[in-house]
Design a protein around this motif. Structure first.
Motif, short mmCIF file in Angstrom:
data_model
loop_
_atom_site.label_atom_id
_atom_site.label_comp_id
_atom_site.label_asym_id
_atom_site.label_seq_id
_atom_site.Cartn_x
_atom_site.Cartn_y
_atom_site.Cartn_z
N HIS A 18 -46.05 16.50 34.76
CA HIS A 18 -45.64 17.84 34.33
C HIS A 18 -44.31 18.25 34.96
CE1 HIS A 18 -49.99 19.22 33.16
NE2 HIS A 18 -49.50 18.29 32.39
N THR A 19 -44.15 17.92 36.24
CA THR A 19 -42.90 18.35 36.89
C THR A 19 -41.75 17.44 36.53
OG1 THR A 19 -43.60 17.15 38.88
CG2 THR A 19 -44.02 19.52 38.83
N LEU A 20 -42.04 16.15 36.32
CA LEU A 20 -40.96 15.25 35.89
C LEU A 20 -40.37 15.72 34.56
CD1 LEU A 20 -39.54 12.32 36.18
CD2 LEU A 20 -41.21 11.66 34.45
N GLU A 21 -41.27 16.13 33.64
CA GLU A 21 -40.81 16.55 32.32
C GLU A 21 -40.38 18.01 32.31
OE1 GLU A 21 -40.41 14.45 30.01
OE2 GLU A 21 -41.81 12.78 30.31
N GLY A 22 -40.67 18.70 33.40
CA GLY A 22 -40.33 20.12 33.43
C GLY A 22 -41.18 20.97 32.52
N TRP A 23 -42.44 20.61 32.36
CA TRP A 23 -43.32 21.36 31.46
C TRP A 23 -43.91 22.59 32.14
CZ3 TRP A 23 -46.20 16.34 29.61
CH2 TRP A 23 -45.39 15.69 28.68
N THR A 24 -44.01 22.54 33.47
CA THR A 24 -44.60 23.67 34.18
C THR A 24 -43.51 24.41 34.97
OG1 THR A 24 -45.20 22.04 35.86
CG2 THR A 24 -46.96 22.84 34.44
N ALA A 25 -43.72 25.70 35.15
CA ALA A 25 -42.71 26.52 35.83
C ALA A 25 -42.88 26.39 37.35
CB ALA A 25 -42.87 27.97 35.41
N GLU A 26 -41.76 26.42 38.04
CA GLU A 26 -41.81 26.41 39.50
C GLU A 26 -42.27 27.79 39.96
OE1 GLU A 26 -38.36 24.87 41.34
OE2 GLU A 26 -39.34 24.87 43.31
N ILE A 27 -43.20 27.82 40.92
CA ILE A 27 -43.76 29.13 41.29
C ILE A 27 -43.35 29.62 42.66
CG2 ILE A 27 -45.80 28.91 39.81
CD1 ILE A 27 -47.36 28.20 42.40
N SER A 28 -42.64 28.81 43.43
CA SER A 28 -42.34 29.27 44.78
C SER A 28 -41.50 30.55 44.77
CB SER A 28 -41.65 28.16 45.59
OG SER A 28 -40.78 27.42 44.78
N GLY A 29 -40.66 30.68 43.74
CA GLY A 29 -39.85 31.90 43.63
C GLY A 29 -40.73 33.14 43.49
N PHE A 30 -41.77 33.03 42.69
CA PHE A 30 -42.69 34.16 42.51
C PHE A 30 -43.45 34.45 43.80
CE2 PHE A 30 -42.55 32.02 38.30
CZ PHE A 30 -41.91 33.02 37.59
N LEU A 31 -43.87 33.37 44.45
CA LEU A 31 -44.64 33.53 45.69
C LEU A 31 -43.84 34.27 46.75
CD1 LEU A 31 -46.59 30.23 46.55
CD2 LEU A 31 -47.50 32.56 46.57
N ASN A 32 -42.52 34.03 46.76
CA ASN A 32 -41.67 34.60 47.81
C ASN A 32 -40.97 35.88 47.38
OD1 ASN A 32 -42.34 32.45 49.52
ND2 ASN A 32 -40.77 31.16 48.57
N ASP A 33 -41.25 36.37 46.20
CA ASP A 33 -40.60 37.59 45.73
C ASP A 33 -41.47 38.80 46.11
OD1 ASP A 33 -39.69 39.78 44.33
OD2 ASP A 33 -39.24 38.64 42.51
N PRO A 34 -40.99 39.63 47.05
CA PRO A 34 -41.84 40.73 47.54
C PRO A 34 -42.19 41.76 46.46
CG PRO A 34 -39.60 40.88 48.42
CD PRO A 34 -39.68 39.57 47.71
N SER A 35 -41.40 41.81 45.38
CA SER A 35 -41.76 42.77 44.34
C SER A 35 -42.91 42.24 43.49
CB SER A 35 -40.55 43.07 43.46
OG SER A 35 -40.25 41.94 42.66
N LEU A 36 -43.16 40.95 43.55
CA LEU A 36 -44.21 40.36 42.74
C LEU A 36 -45.43 39.94 43.55
CD1 LEU A 36 -42.08 38.11 40.34
CD2 LEU A 36 -43.42 40.13 39.70
N THR A 37 -45.21 39.63 44.82
CA THR A 37 -46.32 39.13 45.64
C THR A 37 -46.28 39.76 47.01
OG1 THR A 37 -45.90 37.00 44.58
CG2 THR A 37 -47.51 37.02 46.38
N ASP A 38 -47.40 40.31 47.44
CA ASP A 38 -47.51 40.80 48.82
C ASP A 38 -48.10 39.67 49.65
OD1 ASP A 38 -48.23 41.85 51.22
OD2 ASP A 38 -49.23 43.64 50.39
#
Lengths: 290, 278, 457
Positions: free
Chosen positions: C131-151
């Motif tokens: 999935h990651t080789l083909e880029g089919w799934t989205a990277e989530i670390s950005g969401f995990l580290n975004d204080p407006s989206l994740t506490d």
């Protein structure tokens, strides 16, 4: 006795079909050749050109030749069984005078069953533990079998399933041929005191040889590309006991994302089909058509 | 003399006995799936399998209430009707031309169409996948209809060629003497006369499309989900074998086709042999 | 003559049209009937814990997302909770459930074609390499580290078991979150053990002995095991328990080392006491063999346990015991499994999708799911008294002991991770050859090692 049409009219009739086939068959065929010269190692988006290397790899691999072996066994087995049994039943049916309509209606039914359902039904019936077939065998004191789950019995089992589905086809083709046969030779033979077996051997068979050839050819084409039953029942297993070329091509392309393998196998199968059908169809259209 | 008749009767009875056995073997899987579909859950998982049981309709009720199953049936219906109609629309004129009009390359066209019936879908399925993705045809009714039309077009052309060949040419000749063009003669005279052939070819296409598996498995996934694909996956991987539900949906999918097959018996053989046997 | 013929045919056609019309009508009626089950909106209470998160849950109010779940007990359990999410966020969820086989063949095909329209999907972690080789799934670390989206304090990512955290970046980048925790444990028939005087096995040797004695007694088959689809899953625990490995982090193949071969030998021996035909057994079949009473034990996924105790499905309710995974020469190393959810890389609604992923894996939701029978990947819930009360003590005990040392499948090196499914399928076949006695375990694994070398070269 064909007529001459106005100039250009023929295009109106033939062109739509040809354009459609050009788009959906010829173009993908050549596009497939182009794709088969690439490697998917870096993913489906980053194809790299490797020339004929895929062909060399596949055609020299053990797996491919094992697939060839299984495909040959499967094809020969189902063609033999369907045409052989079809012939026997057709001859019998042809000698029956009453209730023929009923037998015909019943015997043709397997052709309507979706192969996927056929596969699942037989899987259920062949189950060594809870299946009806082993149960019935043990009730009458016969040995049971592992059927499609056994390495040694799987191939025979899928051949049986495929044959159940397709026996009606050669059966009715041959039956139609028998019905068209002239009656005089048989009358003469009966007067000469020939037995039923002799009549079949020396009159029926030679007369329906072309029809038999046709049935065999068409069954060959059908069995060679058979997929549904194998995919549903064994997916090529256990081990690689029933792994045919078409299953390999499918699994490699759609489960492992290595479509170059599938393409190479597909192209090889296409060439084989073409050679066989050009030889046989030419021969048959001359025989049957006339 | 009496002995001769008696012997004849015995062989006649033996033939019927053999035929009945053959028919029973042929029917057995269909009867068994019917039996499984009428079993309650505990009867379906029993070891050894139960031959006698109290039939219940629960499986049919459950299956008919499953949205997935009804969607599969309607998808199958849409695709089968669509591809049959498209196949007839494209293939009938072509079959007519092959039967009636003398033109260069007609043999080649006929043979080319035979080839399309002989190759496995696997030969084009991968490039087709990519092309369909580019044109937005993946997972759509249209895409699968096109693919199934590919499977059926050779059949339509060859069957219709046979039917048109059987119609006496005098009618169209008369029409043409009256000033009709070839197209009009085809449309007004030949086509109505070949209506039974159209119906038979159409049913044929329907049958093949209804049962087709490989294209349906790979060219569609979510929005379109035909019944063979549905049944091959729906009852698997769910913590227990669901043979009752599987059998009930199998029965429902197969039943209309069984009726079709008996109804078009004679044409079936003609179609399967591409018109080589009448 | 011809005219009458045409007329007759006209009549026939009309009758046919009538039939077709009739069939259509019945179908349409059926469809309408089938769609009648759509639930009406219900007022739902949002658990108070969500107020503790320092983010705006309603920032994407009014949007809707498409979610795809595979059929699984987890899916059955969380689906009734989705109205809570809708009430909390004001995001509408269009849920689709697909069978397991569809997830494995058709969904990847749709991803490859770029036609997968779901925003969030249930996924297997060992697909992550591809999935990651083909880029089919989205990277989530950005969401995990975004204080407006994740506490981060409220979500508490480090609460996940180490193994569960590991599967979030099993592929080339972090792309999924764990939703369940499972491990193979020993499930057995208490009544049969008792009758035959069998002590609950703690080692593989004792397990083999128990299986043999049960089979010989004729009361049931001694064991049932996966020999067909996904037989590699429970097999991995056996490999590690025998000191073996599949492939290491440098893509060095270990499948034919002595430990791995010993595991195959154990599997082959176990298979002798299993019902005939286990090369076709997936988890449906092993489970059914337990539920209809034909087999007496298995070592396989813990998630099956509640189903065995379901009186509508099982004939052995109340007779089922659970014990920790047996100890082998390499110790007690069960195979852990964590189902996951991931975001489609092509989603047009990353924000709402992330809120859904976060919600589904959050402490309060995972606890609610856990109490209903789905083991959670969060350590804190395992210590919760409410959780422990929901299971039988022997099962909880078995899981606790087993999870301590359970491992998930090896990510391998760069190539093995990407070609994982291909490795697994060839392994399935090699195991079948060994079970069927076509090859000795050593032969089967040596041949397999060569095949693997070709695949990951």
């Amino acid at each position: 006795m064909k007529m001459k049409a106005e100039k250009g009219t023929v295009f109106i009739f033939v062109l739509p079909t040809l354009i459609f086939l050009l788009l959906i068959f010829v173009y993908p065929l050549f596009f497939g050749v182009y794709l088969s010269l690439h490697s998917t190692r870096e993913g489906l988006r980053l194809l790299s050109f490797v020339g004929l290397r895929n062909y060399a790899t596949v055609l020299t691999s053990e797996l491919f030749w094992w697939g060839v072996r299984n495909t040959v066994i499967y094809t020969v087995g189902t063609v033999g069984l369907t045409v052989g049994l079809g012939l026997a039943i057709a001859v019998l049916l042809n000698r029956i005078k009453s209730a023929v309509w009923l037998y015909r209606a019943l015997l043709i039914l397997p052709l309507g069953v979706s192969p996927v359902v056929t596969g699942m039904t037989w899987q259920m019936m062949f189950d060594p533990l809870s299946g009806i077939i082993n149960h019935l065998l043990s009730l009458v004191g016969l040995p049971t079998s592992l059927w499609h789950t056994g390495f040694r019995t799987a191939m025979a089992s899928v051949i049986i399933i495929e044959s159940w589905q397709w026996i009606p086809f050669p059966l009715f083709v041959i039956y139609a041929g028998l019905q068209m046969m002239p009656q005089e030779p048989f009358e003469a033979a009966t007067i000469d005191g020939a037995t039923a077996f002799q009549q079949i051997r020396y009159i029926t068979l030679p007369l329906i040889a072309p029809i038999l050839g046709l049935a065999t050819t068409l069954r060959f084409i059908g069995a060679f590309r058979s997929f549904d039953i194998l995919y549903v029942v064994t997916k090529g297993g256990p081990g690689r006991a029933t792994d045919t070329l078409i299953l390999q091509a499918f699994m490699e392309s759609f489960s492992y994302y290595r479509f170059e393998y599938g393409l190479v196998v597909g192209k090889t199968m296409l060439v084989v089909t073409l050679i066989v059908s050009i030889i046989l169809v030419n021969k048959l259209t001359r025989q049957v058509g006339s | 003399m009496n002995r001769y008749i008696a012997q004849k009767q015995i062989t006649e009875i033996a033939k019927h006995a053999a035929m009945i056995v053959i028919c029973l073997v042929t029917l057995f899987p269909i009867l068994w799936i019917l039996a499984q579909s009428l079993k309650g859950y505990f009867d379906t998982i029993a070891v050894p399998p139960r031959i006698f049981f109290t039939p219940v309709l629960d499986n049919f009720r459950h299956v008919l209430q499953r949205r997935g199953f009804l969607q599969a049936l309607s998808d199958s219906l849409i695709v089968a009707l669509g591809s049959s109609m498209l196949g007839l629309f494209l293939g009938t004129p072509c079959g007519y031309a092959l039967a009636r009009i003398r033109f260069r390359g007609s043999d080649t066209v006929g043979f080319f169409l035979l080839i399309t019936r002989m190759v496995s879908p696997i030969v084009i399925i991968i490039p087709l996948n990519r092309l369909f993705a580019v044109f937005g045809l993946m997972d759509s009714h249209t895409g699968l209809i096109l693919a199934h039309t590919f499977i059926n077009i050779g059949l339509v052309v060859w069957m219709m060629r046979g039917y048109f060949g059987d119609i006496p040419e005098s009618l169209e000749e008369a029409a043409r003497i009256d000033g009709c063009s070839t197209v009009t003669a085809f449309w007004r005279v030949a086509l109505p006369t070949a209506a039974p052939g159209l119906a038979a070819s159409g049913i044929f296409c329907f049958l093949f499309s209804w049962n087709e598996f490989m294209f349906a498995l790979t060219l569609t996934s979510r929005a379109v989900h035909t019944s063979p694909v549905f049944i091959s996956s729906e009852f698997i991987g769910y913590l227990a074998v669901e043979w009752g539900l599987l059998s009930a949906s199998g029965m429902l999918i197969v039943l209309p086709m069984l009726i079709f097959v008996v109804a078009i018996q004679k044409n079936l053989i003609r179609g399967l042999t591409m018109g080589a046997v009448k | 003559m011809v005219k009458t013929n045409i007329l007759k045919k006209g009549c026939v056609m009309k009758r046919k049209q009538l039939i077709v019309a009739g069939v259509l009508l019945v179908l349409i009626a059926g469809l309408a009937f089938g769609r009648g089950e759509r639930d009406t909106a219900v007022e739902v209470d949002v658990p108070p814990e969500f107020a503790g998160a320092n983010i705006d849950w309603r920032q994407f109010e009014g949007e809707s997302i498409d979610v795809m779940f595979g059929r699984h007990p987890w899916e059955e359990t969380i689906t009734p909770l989705i109205p809570q999410f809708e009430a909390l966020t004001g995001i509408r969820v269009n849920l689709r459930r697909v069978p397991h086989d569809v997830m494995m063949v058709e969904v990847p095909a749709a991803m490859a074609a770029g036609t997968l329209t779901d925003d969030v999907m249930m996924a297997r972690y060992y697909d992550a390499g591809r999935h990651t080789l083909e880029g089919w799934t989205a990277e989530i670390s950005g969401f995990l580290n975004d204080p407006s989206l994740t506490d981060p304090n409220w979500y508490n990512f480090n609460d996940f078991f180490p193994g569960a955290r590991q599967i979030t970046d099993w592929g080339a980048y972090q792309d999924r979150l764990p939703i369940t925790a499972e491990a193979s444990v020993l499930i057995y028939r208490k009544d049969i053990y008792q009758e035959l005087g069998i002590q609950v096995p703690t080692t593989f040797d004792e397990l083999l002995d128990a299986a043999r004695r049960i089979s010989e007694s004729g009361k049931a088959f001694g064991i049932t095991a996966r020999g067909g689809p996904a037989n590699w899953m429970p097999f991995y625990g056996m490999v590690r328990s025998h000191g073996g490995e599949w492939v290491d982090e440098n893509d060095v193949i270990k499948i034919n080392t002595p430990g791995s071969v010993a595991a195959v030998e154990t599997l082959v021996e176990l298979a002798r006491y299993a019902p005939p035909g286990i090369t076709a057994y997936g988890w449906d079949q092993i489970n059914t063999a337990m539920m209809n009473g034909s087999a007496a034990q298995f070592i396989d996924a813990s998630v099956i346990y509640p189903r065995l105790q379901d009186p509508e499905r099982s004939t052995v309710v109340g007779k089922i015991g659970a014990a920790p995974y047996p100890i082998g020469p390499g110790g007690r190393v069960s195979n852990a499994h964590f189902w996951s959810i991931a975001m489609n890389a092509r989603t047009q609604k990353p924000g709402p999708s992330w809120l859904f992923m976060q919600w589904a894996t959050s402490p309060p939701v995972q606890k609610q799911v856990a109490i209903k029978g789905i083991l959670p990947p969060r350590a804190s819930i395992w210590d919760d008294p409410e959780f422990a009360a929901a299971y039988s003590p022997d099962f909880i005990d078995a899981m606790n002991v087993t999870m301590e040392t359970a491992v998930s499948l090896p990510p391998g090196g760069e190539r093995a991770g990407v070609e994982f499914i291909s490795l697994l399928d060839t392994l399935t076949r090699a195991l079948q050859e060994a079970i069927e006695g076509e090859k000795t375990p050593q032969q089967a694994m040596d041949d397999l090692a060569r095949v693997w070398a070709d695949i990951i070269r």
